[in-house]
Design an enzyme around this catalytic site. Structure first.
Site, PDB file in Angstrom:
ATOM      1  N   MET A 100       0.843  -1.193   0.000  1.00 18.03           N
ATOM      2  CA  MET A 100       0.000   0.000   0.000  1.00 18.03           C
ATOM      3  C   MET A 100       0.879   1.245   0.000  1.00 18.03           C
ATOM      4  SD  MET A 100      -2.821  -1.110   2.889  1.00 18.03           S
ATOM      5  CE  MET A 100      -1.582  -1.659   4.065  1.00 18.03           C
ATOM      6  N   ILE A 158       2.105  -5.167   8.227  1.00 17.00           N
ATOM      7  CA  ILE A 158       3.523  -4.817   8.314  1.00 17.00           C
ATOM      8  C   ILE A 158       3.695  -3.311   8.141  1.00 17.00           C
ATOM      9  CG2 ILE A 158       5.815  -5.167   7.319  1.00 17.00           C
ATOM     10  CD1 ILE A 158       4.824  -7.875   6.304  1.00 17.00           C
ATOM     11  N   GLY A 188       1.457   4.194   4.638  1.00 15.91           N
ATOM     12  CA  GLY A 188       2.329   3.366   3.807  1.00 15.91           C
ATOM     13  C   GLY A 188       2.761   2.078   4.468  1.00 15.91           C
ATOM     14  N   SER A 189       2.448   0.940   3.885  1.00 15.02           N
ATOM     15  CA  SER A 189       2.678  -0.315   4.586  1.00 15.02           C
ATOM     16  C   SER A 189       2.386  -1.502   3.663  1.00 15.02           C
ATOM     17  CB  SER A 189       1.785  -0.380   5.823  1.00 15.02           C
ATOM     18  OG  SER A 189       0.487   0.089   5.513  1.00 15.02           O
ATOM     19  N   ARG A 190       2.218  -2.699   4.286  1.00 11.26           N
ATOM     20  CA  ARG A 190       2.013  -3.902   3.491  1.00 11.26           C
ATOM     21  C   ARG A 190       1.206  -4.921   4.281  1.00 11.26           C
ATOM     22  NH1 ARG A 190       7.337  -6.915   2.046  1.00 11.26           N
ATOM     23  NH2 ARG A 190       6.622  -8.898   2.874  1.00 11.26           N
TER      24      ARG A 190
END
Length: 231
Positions: A100, A158, A188-190
C-alpha cells in the site's frame, strides 16, 4: 452512486485527529503574509482526509473465496514460513504480499470468514514495506484465522518506511465475516496473506487490489496459478 458520493467518503475514526491537526495548521498558515503556504496546507489537509477514507465495499460472498485484505499492488507471490509467533508450524505456505502506498485506502479487511485464533504484535524496524526483508524485520501484527473447516490462514500487517502505528480492532476469539474491517496501518505499509496448502493464487504479480472486493484465491478451485502481462 451520486456524484457527491464519488468524492466524499466516510472517514476512519483514526483519521479525525490528524485531519483536525492539518486543518488547524492550515488556518495558521493563512495568517502568514505569503498565502501560498496556506494553500499548500489545504492540499495536505485534503490528502490527509483522502488517506483516512473508509469507503463501503461490495464483498463477493461465495464460500471459499479469499478476498484481498488491503488496497494496493501485489508485490510478491512466493512460498514463505508464517511468522513463528503464530505457531502455525515450519512448513512454507504461499504468501501474497499487497503493498500500500500513501495514496491507497489503508483500512484492512478480513480475507475470509472465521475465528481469530491468535494475534501477536512484534516491534521492529521500518524498512521499505515493498522489500522482502520487511516481512521478517519490520514492525508487524500477525493474525491467524481458523476457518469453519479447521484450516487456517495468516494475515500480517507490516509497518513500512513511513508508517508508525498498526491498528488492530479485533481480539483473539473474535468471529469475522469476509470483508469485515479489522484494522488499519497509518501511512504506507504492506499486508501479507498466507494461503492454506495447495491453494493457488487467482491474481497476478503487479495487479492492483481493492480490500474487501478483489478475489485472491478460491479454496474450491483447482485452477493453476494465474500470470499477468502489462499492456
Amino acid at each position: 452512486m451520486t456524484m457527491l458520493g464519488t468524492f466524499i467518503k466516510p472517514v476512519h475514526r483514526e483519521g479525525y485527529k490528524f485531519i483536525a491537526i492539518f486543518a488547524v495548521v492550515t488556518a495558521l498558515l493563512f495568517l502568514l503574509p505569503i498565502k501560498i503556504f496556506g494553500w499548500i496546507g489545504v492540499g495536505l489537509t485534503v490528502w490527509c482526509y483522502y488517506f483516512f477514507r473508509d469507503p463501503k465495499r461490495v464483498t463477493p460472498e461465495r464460500q471459499g473465496l479469499i478476498i484481498s485484505p488491503a488496497d494496493g499492488v501485489v508485490s510478491m507471490i512466493q512460498p514463505a514460513v508464517p511468522p513463528a509467533e503464530l505457531e502455525m508450524g515450519d512448513d512454507q505456505m504461499l504468501r501474497i504480499s499487497v503493498f500500500m502506498n500513501v495514496f491507497d485506502c489503508h483500512v484492512n479487511r478480513a480475507p475470509i470468514a472465521g475465528v481469530v485464533e491468535n494475534i501477536s504484535y512484534r516491534p521492529g524496524k521500518f524498512f521499505n514495506a515493498s522489500l522482502d526483508k520487511a516481512s521478517e524485520h519490520n514492525e508487524r501484527n500477525s493474525l491467524s484465522i481458523r476457518m469453519e473447516d479447521g484450516r487456517k490462514i495468516a494475515v500480517v500487517q507490516i509497518a513500512g518506511l513511513v508508517a508508525r502505528r498498526i491498528v488492530c480492532d479485533v481480539a483473539e476469539g473474535t468471529g469475522l465475516e469476509t470483508g469485515e474491517r479489522f484494522g488499519m496501518i497509518r501511512f504506507g505499509s504492506r499486508l501479507d496473506i498466507y494461503l492454506p496448502d495447495g491453494v493457488q493464487p487467482l491474481i497476478a504479480l503487479g495487479q492492483s487490489t481493492l480490500a474487501g472486493e478483489t478475489v485472491l484465491a478460491d479454496l474450491a478451485s483447482d485452477e493453476p496459478a494465474r500470470t499477468g502481462r502489462k499492456r
